[in-house]
Design a protein around this motif. Structure first.
Motif, PDB file in Angstrom:
ATOM      1  N   LYS A 144      -2.583   2.404   0.091  1.00 10.36           N
ATOM      2  CA  LYS A 144      -1.360   2.596  -0.690  1.00 10.36           C
ATOM      3  C   LYS A 144      -1.454   3.847  -1.547  1.00 10.36           C
TER       4      LYS A 144
ATOM      5  N   GLY B 137      -3.303   2.001   6.086  1.00  7.96           N
ATOM      6  CA  GLY B 137      -2.914   0.918   5.180  1.00  7.96           C
ATOM      7  C   GLY B 137      -3.316   1.149   3.738  1.00  7.96           C
TER       8      GLY B 137
ATOM      9  N   ASN C 260      -1.732   6.472   4.854  1.00  9.74           N
ATOM     10  CA  ASN C 260      -0.669   5.501   5.149  1.00  9.74           C
ATOM     11  C   ASN C 260      -0.951   4.751   6.433  1.00  9.74           C
ATOM     12  N   ASN C 261      -1.354   5.476   7.475  1.00  7.51           N
ATOM     13  CA  ASN C 261      -1.644   4.839   8.765  1.00  7.51           C
ATOM     14  C   ASN C 261      -2.807   3.861   8.678  1.00  7.51           C
TER      15      ASN C 261
END
Length: 144
Positions: free
Chosen positions: A134, A132, A129-130
């Protein structure tokens, strides 16, 4: 964020895989992804499906032994190096990928989808998540 994977243990004999897929087809279960690993005596089918509870019930009622595992479903850019970017994030966080396989997407998607079994789902979800990347949840898998 994780997705439920169903692992089915099958005898390594002619017709066993057919019997399993027939039971699922007869119950109108849509397989979104499948991986098969085998030894001389048995095989393990790993499934991502549209209806986890229904699939588990059908398999049990049909005499198959199965188990549920939390895995990560990741949307991967469908470009050269797309998978490598995801693996780099996991590598840099010292997260081991135990196995992975591709699953079906839709025809118009710009992304591919991969299932990852890692040694730490929480840490992997966070670092992805950090970065980017998905992650895809169970409802999105069902809608593919």
């Amino acid at each position: 964020m994780s997705v439920k994977q169903i692992s089915v243990f099958l005898e390594n004999r002619p017709g066993c895989l057919f019997e399993m897929t027939k039971a699922l087809a007869d119950a109108n279960i849509d397989m979104r992804g499948l991986s098969l690993a085998e030894t001389s005596d048995f095989g393990i089918v790993r499934l991502i499906v549209d209806d986890v509870l229904g699939t588990a019930t059908v398999l049990k009622d049909s005499g198959f032994v199965s188990s549920l595992t939390d895995v990560l479903a990741v949307s991967v850019a469908n470009v050269p190096g797309g998978l490598n970017r995801v693996l780099e994030v996991l590598h840099n966080a010292d997260i081991n990928v135990e196995y992975m396989y591709a699953i079906l997407g839709n025809k118009t998607s710009e992304n591919a989808y991969m299932i990852f079994r890692v040694n730490d789902n929480v840490k992997a979800s966070s670092v992805l998540n950090n970065a980017g990347v998905k992650l895809v949840d169970q409802s999105e898998i069902s809608a593919l």
